[in-house]
Design an enzyme around this catalytic site. Sequence first.
Site, PDB file in Angstrom:
ATOM      1  CG  ASP A 179     -72.728 -48.863 -90.275  1.00 34.21           C
ATOM      2  OD1 ASP A 179     -71.640 -49.178 -89.756  1.00 34.21           O
ATOM      3  OD2 ASP A 179     -72.930 -48.876 -91.511  1.00 34.21           O
TER       4      ASP A 179
ATOM      5  CG  ASN B 145     -81.291 -43.628 -90.591  1.00 32.63           C
ATOM      6  OD1 ASN B 145     -81.555 -43.380 -91.769  1.00 32.63           O
ATOM      7  ND2 ASN B 145     -80.510 -44.641 -90.221  1.00 32.63           N
ATOM      8  CD  GLU B 146     -81.939 -47.887 -92.148  1.00 32.46           C
ATOM      9  OE1 GLU B 146     -81.303 -48.577 -91.340  1.00 32.46           O
ATOM     10  OE2 GLU B 146     -81.799 -47.959 -93.376  1.00 32.46           O
TER      11      GLU B 146
ATOM     12  CG  ASN C  46     -81.960 -45.166 -95.629  1.00 27.31           C
ATOM     13  OD1 ASN C  46     -82.092 -44.103 -96.225  1.00 27.31           O
ATOM     14  ND2 ASN C  46     -81.641 -45.246 -94.344  1.00 27.31           N
TER      15      ASN C  46
ATOM     16  CE1 TYR D 207     -76.641 -48.733 -98.662  1.00 27.03           C
ATOM     17  CE2 TYR D 207     -78.625 -48.773 -97.318  1.00 27.03           C
ATOM     18  CZ  TYR D 207     -77.431 -48.187 -97.675  1.00 27.03           C
ATOM     19  OH  TYR D 207     -77.021 -47.037 -97.045  1.00 27.03           O
TER      20      TYR D 207
ATOM     21  CE1 TYR E  10     -74.784 -54.353 -96.078  1.00 29.39           C
ATOM     22  CE2 TYR E  10     -76.347 -52.566 -96.395  1.00 29.39           C
ATOM     23  CZ  TYR E  10     -75.136 -53.026 -95.918  1.00 29.39           C
ATOM     24  OH  TYR E  10     -74.273 -52.182 -95.283  1.00 29.39           O
TER      25      TYR E  10
ATOM     26  CD  GLU F 175     -78.659 -44.390 -95.228  1.00 31.25           C
ATOM     27  OE1 GLU F 175     -78.353 -45.603 -95.254  1.00 31.25           O
ATOM     28  OE2 GLU F 175     -78.829 -43.765 -94.169  1.00 31.25           O
TER      29      GLU F 175
ATOM     30  CD1 TRP G 157     -74.192 -45.610 -96.491  1.00 34.75           C
ATOM     31  CD2 TRP G 157     -75.106 -43.665 -95.855  1.00 34.75           C
ATOM     32  NE1 TRP G 157     -73.938 -45.450 -95.153  1.00 34.75           N
ATOM     33  CE2 TRP G 157     -74.471 -44.255 -94.740  1.00 34.75           C
ATOM     34  CE3 TRP G 157     -75.723 -42.415 -95.699  1.00 34.75           C
ATOM     35  CZ2 TRP G 157     -74.452 -43.653 -93.482  1.00 34.75           C
ATOM     36  CZ3 TRP G 157     -75.699 -41.835 -94.451  1.00 34.75           C
ATOM     37  CH2 TRP G 157     -75.081 -42.460 -93.362  1.00 34.75           C
TER      38      TRP G 157
ATOM     39  CE  LYS H 215     -72.965 -49.982 -97.863  1.00 34.41           C
ATOM     40  NZ  LYS H 215     -72.591 -50.341 -96.482  1.00 34.41           N
TER      41      LYS H 215
HETATM   42  C1  GCB Z   1     -78.304 -47.784 -93.458  1.00 34.83           C
HETATM   43  C2  GCB Z   1     -78.079 -46.870 -92.307  1.00 34.83           C
HETATM   44  C3  GCB Z   1     -76.663 -46.325 -92.278  1.00 34.83           C
HETATM   45  C4  GCB Z   1     -75.670 -47.428 -92.602  1.00 34.83           C
HETATM   46  C5  GCB Z   1     -75.971 -47.964 -94.000  1.00 34.83           C
HETATM   47  C6  GCB Z   1     -75.027 -49.094 -94.433  1.00 34.83           C
HETATM   48  O1  GCB Z   1     -79.412 -48.026 -93.871  1.00 34.83           O
HETATM   49  O2  GCB Z   1     -79.000 -45.811 -92.284  1.00 34.83           O
HETATM   50  O3  GCB Z   1     -76.416 -45.783 -91.018  1.00 34.83           O
HETATM   51  O4  GCB Z   1     -74.352 -46.972 -92.527  1.00 34.83           O
HETATM   52  O5  GCB Z   1     -77.275 -48.453 -94.023  1.00 34.83           O
HETATM   53  O6  GCB Z   1     -73.986 -48.794 -94.976  1.00 34.83           O
HETATM   54  O7  GCB Z   1     -75.357 -50.230 -94.186  1.00 34.83           O
END
Ligand code: GCB
Length: 627
Positions: free
Chosen positions: A191, A433-434, A498, A500, A504, A536, A581, A601
Amino acid sequence: MIKFKIIISTIFIGIFFQVSATDFQDAKPKDIALTPIQNTYRNVLDLSGVWKFKKDEENIGEHEEWYNGLENHRSIAVPGSWNEQFTDMRDYLDWVWYEKETYIPSGWKNQHIYLRVNDATYAAKIWVNGEPVGYHEGCHVPFAFDISPYINWDEPNKISIKVENQLSPSRVPTGDVKGSSFGNFPAANYDFFPYSGLNRSVVLYSLPKKAFIHDVTFQTDFEGTTGKLNVVVDQKGSAKSGKIIVSGYNQEIERKISFQNGTAEVDIEIPNVKLWSPNHPDLYNVKIELNDDGEVIDQYNLQTGIRTIATNQNQILLNGEPVFLKGFGKHLDFPVIGRGTAEPVMVKDFELLKWTGANSFRTTHYPYDEEFYNMADREGIMVICETPSVGLIFPGSPSEALQKRQAICKQYLKEMIYRDKNHPSVISWCLANEPSDKAKIGGFGVRKTDEEKEFAYSTFKEHFTLAKKLDPTRLLMYVGVMMGPTEWFELTDVIAINRYWGWYTTPGNIEKGSNALSKELDRIHRKYKKPCMISEFGTDTYAGMHAEQPEMFTEEFQVEFIKAYLDVAKSKPFVTGMHIWNFADFKTSQAVMRFGGFNLKGVFTRDRKPKMAAHYLHSRWNEQAED
Ligand code: GCB
């Protein structure tokens, strides 16, 4: 007809490439261990500026010998990403050529002359004066070649660099993975925008002929008020001895060194040491000299700080004291410059980091220009240094693409750790990362057999074994994805996730999201008994959009979301860091979830204007020491 021409030229180029590829040396990661510097014994010539540039859509440049000079070229600024500089090249990721001519000072005769490219994303071939020199694959990491045999004295030297940034499942980070849930354009499986080309400076530098310092490695410790600095020096050439001088804070300590098989090692004690920390980023100057028959023949100067970094079950310990990481994941991203290095933006970012009260950041999702680490050393900002290994996939059986990815991940670890290992600000290496044990990126819910899971784990574990060998002193981590494999936390010193929830998932419901976070954190810590950080968390926020009750995409929602997550962290003694993030809005590929091709973000806009969340952090992080 055109199609026929392309096929014929492709076959021809294929044959030609196979023949000529052997003439290109592979870059050696160790050659970039020391940043080129200017002193009495070493010289640097920075080739930043305007270069000649040409697209090579049909990949005919090698066949037509463009390395002998570009015709009908345009001009491009280096450093800078090509995608931002031209109206027709935003999404272009295929071959291009760069060219620069330069004289080399006569004072450099009888020295080794190297060319260092600080970032050619993604794959690059180099010619000097029409002669093939070297090849490097990988993004946002430097490489260097000895170009002494190709130099023309007393006339201009032509440096030609062919670069492409094609997206492919065998590359890291991966692109164009079929069946991935990204559905974006360009089809990166990550991303952030696939900014391409010479994003950082290209420099020529000279090293003394007889012998030169090739690498220096510090390990630091302290006991009571005495600092301990272990120094290992590698040299190339005939020097038998040398000395190391450590100075700072009214002290100067000198030690002789002698080389055996090219390596010398010494332990230095520093009485009344000043330790490096965010509140006191005290640095010592270290001067290393090589001697030959009593004469100094090379010198390397650098700065370092004395500090330790460790963990207990709940916390990260800097110099034996708990430290809480407050900060961000960032990107190198700015209008017009793209992913190019721009020192004013870097200085401003450090200024804004400190203004928010942050004490740390993660170099998401690739190593940064080395000036960032020098700044962080001086400013007392702790850095989690991340490789470009983003969104790794480990399909359940060995494949050519997987083998290629493994090799490049290991190369990245070497390039990152060799280059950045002497910075006190760097407290941790983030190995990925992930990463996912699913065969597909975003392949959530895809069931895997135990055998497949074991294969993914053992393949990924190789990264940790290598990183530990390269640097046994720093914390190792990777950053875990939502619903990703948790067993892999066995490998890490700090559990970084990370999350959300409330964005999400359960979108708009911050309370539900932060409750889910709280429960998950308890579960993870109960099982692994390691310090945890949220590496994040955040929400897309359209600057200037408001609502009296927080609602997704408004500035109020971003503040409430950040507040709720920080409050959860505050209630748990084992949470050791919170990275929001993102620091600033950044460009990414076009997708339904990415309004205007941006990830929004950031707590700052892309041009570094504060949103409400930045003001919120400024007051929260500056007023509350432990938060
Ligand atoms: C994540 C990723 C990051 C994305 C972010 C998002 O987990 O590590 O690269 O930009 O989510 O904003 O969805």
